[in-house]
Design an enzyme around this catalytic site. Structure first.
Site, mmCIF file in Angstrom:
data_model
loop_
_atom_site.group_PDB
_atom_site.id
_atom_site.type_symbol
_atom_site.label_atom_id
_atom_site.label_comp_id
_atom_site.label_asym_id
_atom_site.label_seq_id
_atom_site.Cartn_x
_atom_site.Cartn_y
_atom_site.Cartn_z
ATOM 1 N N ALA A 79 -68.674 -55.708 2.529
ATOM 2 C CA ALA A 79 -67.788 -54.784 1.813
ATOM 3 C C ALA A 79 -66.610 -54.442 2.720
ATOM 4 C CB ALA A 79 -68.554 -53.529 1.397
ATOM 5 N N HIS A 137 -63.934 -51.808 7.023
ATOM 6 C CA HIS A 137 -65.000 -51.665 6.041
ATOM 7 C C HIS A 137 -64.498 -50.794 4.895
ATOM 8 C CE1 HIS A 137 -68.894 -50.901 4.268
ATOM 9 N NE2 HIS A 137 -69.345 -51.915 4.994
ATOM 10 N N HIS A 138 -64.952 -51.105 3.713
ATOM 11 C CA HIS A 138 -64.521 -50.356 2.532
ATOM 12 C C HIS A 138 -64.962 -48.884 2.612
ATOM 13 C CE1 HIS A 138 -62.621 -50.439 -1.308
ATOM 14 N NE2 HIS A 138 -62.804 -51.726 -1.477
ATOM 15 N N ALA A 139 -65.934 -48.567 3.443
ATOM 16 C CA ALA A 139 -66.387 -47.178 3.598
ATOM 17 C C ALA A 139 -65.337 -46.314 4.289
ATOM 18 C CB ALA A 139 -67.694 -47.125 4.380
ATOM 19 N N ILE A 140 -64.392 -46.934 5.016
ATOM 20 C CA ILE A 140 -63.368 -46.116 5.684
ATOM 21 C C ILE A 140 -61.970 -46.312 5.111
ATOM 22 C CG2 ILE A 140 -64.648 -45.933 7.838
ATOM 23 C CD1 ILE A 140 -62.727 -47.934 9.077
#
Length: 164
Positions: free
Chosen positions: A21, A139-142
């Site tokens: 991701a 990363h898509h989380a950040i």
């Protein structure tokens, strides 16, 4: 430490080795005309490695909570080892955009190391016409594609002498 937002945690929890991701921004550049392109890119790479003013979002990594292992938290990773995150590569010969896209594709398919902040910055030299490229992977989380583009665009200047 702070809890990771549920929407961001979902990107971490749903990720698999075959399904990373991550998002990448790719930029093509041309060094100033009165310089040796390889020397200029090497100097640029060294300056990126020497940076010490990373935004906090690029200093954090995910970790499980000690009291609640099901809770994902952001923890600061100090010091950030820039020589792990910043990479310098040369394309074979006078690389075309096709070879650049292939190199970026290979890098994009490699999952980020969760024991470190979730980003990489790649500098590719030896593109045809003396050009070089950068690829910033996070990363898509950040970051999503638009927020990553804003981070990148916010660090650019039209003045080739301005290194701040």
């Amino acid at each position: 430490m702070s809890n990771i937002a549920l929407s961001d945690a979902m990107f971490l929890l749903a990720e698999a080795p075959s399904r990373p991701a991550q998002v990448v921004t790719l930029q093509l550049y041309r060094p100033p005309e009165d310089v040796d392109p390889q020397e200029w890119v090497t100097d640029y790479f060294q300056q990126v490695l020497a940076a010490d003013d990373l935004k906090r979002v690029f200093r954090r990594r995910p970790a499980r909570g000690k009291l609640s292992p099901s809770t994902l938290r952001w923890i600061d990773d100090e010091p950030v080892e820039l020589d792990h995150h910043v990479r310098h590569s040369a394309l074979p010969g006078q690389g075309r955009v096709r070879e650049l896209l292939e190199a970026v594709s290979v890098q994009h398919g490699v999952p980020l190391d969760r024991r470190r902040p979730l980003w990489e910055f790649h500098v590719f030299e030896r593109l045809e016409g003396g050009r070089f490229a950068t690829a910033f992977k996070t990363h898509h989380a950040i970051a999503d594609g638009m927020s990553l583009a804003k981070h990148v665009l916010g660090s650019l200047t039209p003045d080739p002498e301005d290194r701040s």
